[in-house]
Design an enzyme around this catalytic site. Sequence first.
Site, PDB file in Angstrom:
ATOM      1  N   PHE A 149       0.938  -1.075  -0.170  1.00 43.26           N
ATOM      2  CA  PHE A 149       0.007   0.093  -0.121  1.00 43.26           C
ATOM      3  C   PHE A 149       0.821   1.089   0.077  1.00 43.26           C
ATOM      4  CE2 PHE A 149       0.893  -0.614   4.499  1.00 43.26           C
ATOM      5  CZ  PHE A 149       1.214   0.657   4.879  1.00 43.26           C
ATOM      6  N   LYS A 173      -1.612  -7.567  -8.768  1.00 40.04           N
ATOM      7  CA  LYS A 173      -2.361  -7.676  -7.653  1.00 40.04           C
ATOM      8  C   LYS A 173      -1.964  -6.580  -6.692  1.00 40.04           C
ATOM      9  CE  LYS A 173      -3.296  -8.483  -3.768  1.00 40.04           C
ATOM     10  NZ  LYS A 173      -3.842  -7.610  -2.620  1.00 40.04           N
ATOM     11  N   GLU A 176      -5.322  -3.967  -1.686  1.00 44.77           N
ATOM     12  CA  GLU A 176      -6.728  -3.566  -1.677  1.00 44.77           C
ATOM     13  C   GLU A 176      -6.927  -2.308  -0.888  1.00 44.77           C
ATOM     14  OE1 GLU A 176      -5.762  -6.238   1.821  1.00 44.77           O
ATOM     15  OE2 GLU A 176      -5.249  -6.043  -0.150  1.00 44.77           O
ATOM     16  N   SER A 226       5.859  -7.320   4.233  1.00 43.82           N
ATOM     17  CA  SER A 226       6.322  -7.635   5.580  1.00 43.82           C
ATOM     18  C   SER A 226       7.170  -9.012   5.337  1.00 43.82           C
ATOM     19  CB  SER A 226       5.169  -7.865   6.456  1.00 43.82           C
ATOM     20  OG  SER A 226       4.516  -8.888   6.134  1.00 43.82           O
ATOM     21  N   CYS A 281       9.691   1.673   3.640  1.00 41.54           N
ATOM     22  CA  CYS A 281      10.420   0.402   3.998  1.00 41.54           C
ATOM     23  C   CYS A 281      11.872   0.725   3.897  1.00 41.54           C
ATOM     24  CB  CYS A 281      10.278  -0.884   2.853  1.00 41.54           C
ATOM     25  SG  CYS A 281      10.792  -0.518   1.177  1.00 41.54           S
ATOM     26  N   GLU A 383       9.478  -3.826  13.113  1.00 43.83           N
ATOM     27  CA  GLU A 383       9.311  -2.625  12.500  1.00 43.83           C
ATOM     28  C   GLU A 383       7.934  -2.110  12.313  1.00 43.83           C
ATOM     29  OE1 GLU A 383       9.429  -2.466   7.286  1.00 43.83           O
ATOM     30  OE2 GLU A 383       8.703  -4.377   8.151  1.00 43.83           O
TER      31      GLU A 383
END
Length: 498
Positions: A149, A173, A176, A226, A281, A383
């Site tokens: 995202f 993909k 969402e 992740s 990240c 994290e």
Amino acid sequence: MREIKHWINGTAVDGTSGRQLPVWDPATGEQQAYVVAATAAETADAVAVAKAAFPGWRAASLSRRAEVMFRFRELVDANRKEIASLVSQEHGKTVADAGGELARGLENIEFAAGAPHLLKGGYSEQASTGVDVYSIRQPLGVVAGITPFNFPAMVPIWMFCNALVCGNTFILKPSEKDPSVSLLLADLLRQAGLPDGAFNVVQGDREAVETLIAHPDVQALSFVGSTPVARIIYETATAKGKRVQALGGAKNHMVVLPDADVDAAADAAVSAGYGSAGERCMAVSVVVAVGAIGDPLVAAIKERVGRIAVGPASDPAAEMGPLISREHRDKVAGYLAGAGAAGQAAEVVVDGRDAPISGGPGFFLGASLVDKVPTDSPLYTDEIFGPVLSVVRADSYEEALDLVNDNEFGNGTAIFTRDGGAARRFQYDVNCGMVGVNVPVPVPVAYYSFGGWKSSLFGDLHMYGPEGIQFYTRSKVVTSRWPDPASSEIDLGFPKVR
């Protein structure tokens, strides 16, 4: 309410499962749209479409594929404002931040446009008498990308531009949580001349991902997310014979030596720690203050944190927006609650929960600064993926280096110093995939490759750049001879090269 559709065979397609996933406005906390999660059958249909489109796209000349990338680059550039606004609307980051994301994406499109050069093979004439040997790189077939995202435009571009220009067909993909920009990019690819079916988007969640992993016609998977999910995807997909690059989490350290410029280091720490609300990240989440620089550095960071303007993207003065969801905002805030608990050694210097905007509406949390964080604290080990900057004190360069090298993750790191020898030693000694010297977020330019070490990467090849080209192609070596028929004979011995 607005439905965000799939993109199959060159057009937007309604979902049929009836299983709706909400898309929130992080700035208001209200639902603004929904996606209908793809079923296994719908995802398999997208794979079938991509497989059918592959022979034609693979047969397209290198010049033709590069031309599509050039046109796509111009269309993305011409629609910068619309793309950035859409990213901001669903992710929550400021429009300026979204524009920066898109600028880095454009660099990757430009790199992919160089495919006629990048896909050149090697040639050895007269490897043996009358025999020539040459290597070529060929596409894999149908490949897929599963994207996060936090960069809904840039990370997909990292993947699909190299994949497409190499002659593969692609299934995306997207997350969402902010999926609309995937459809806009798909339409721009169509306008650029990409054949229908060569690029497809399936909206959804785990069911779509598991279908892509299991489908025998999907040859490779790229993933960013992740570490636990990256590990599962890598192990599951490689067990099925697929090529996988799965980029996981990070805990990026910024080492500040005693000789560093305090103001420059503080500016860098604030920029890298709180940009995009820490949902990067490559965000700096740990500052390792070495020796006597600790107190003045923390004071300088604190002063700057107090000036950060937090607000919705609709506010032109806003520098930091909300987090992606209410659940994530609450999770990040929970780390601060733990830091302030009795018996904890950490010192909360700035508590983002105290910021007026953190009370809502929207998923806001002010920038937070925590000093003297123990290395066994969740603030250090986890994290957090939010606007929380932890400071760890170290007595020496060696202690600081050990902190970085002993960490589970090895995505990015940075060192701030005026000592060239110390910087060179650090880049030599540190166990990390990307290193910055007086650069806080060392994301490589597009003609290098992006990726970490240790639990930050599962797979052998990094993303985009030269290694991205390698990932989406496989090498074939051809040994060729055109003998005089009169000299042909049977020889059962091992092939000779002399």
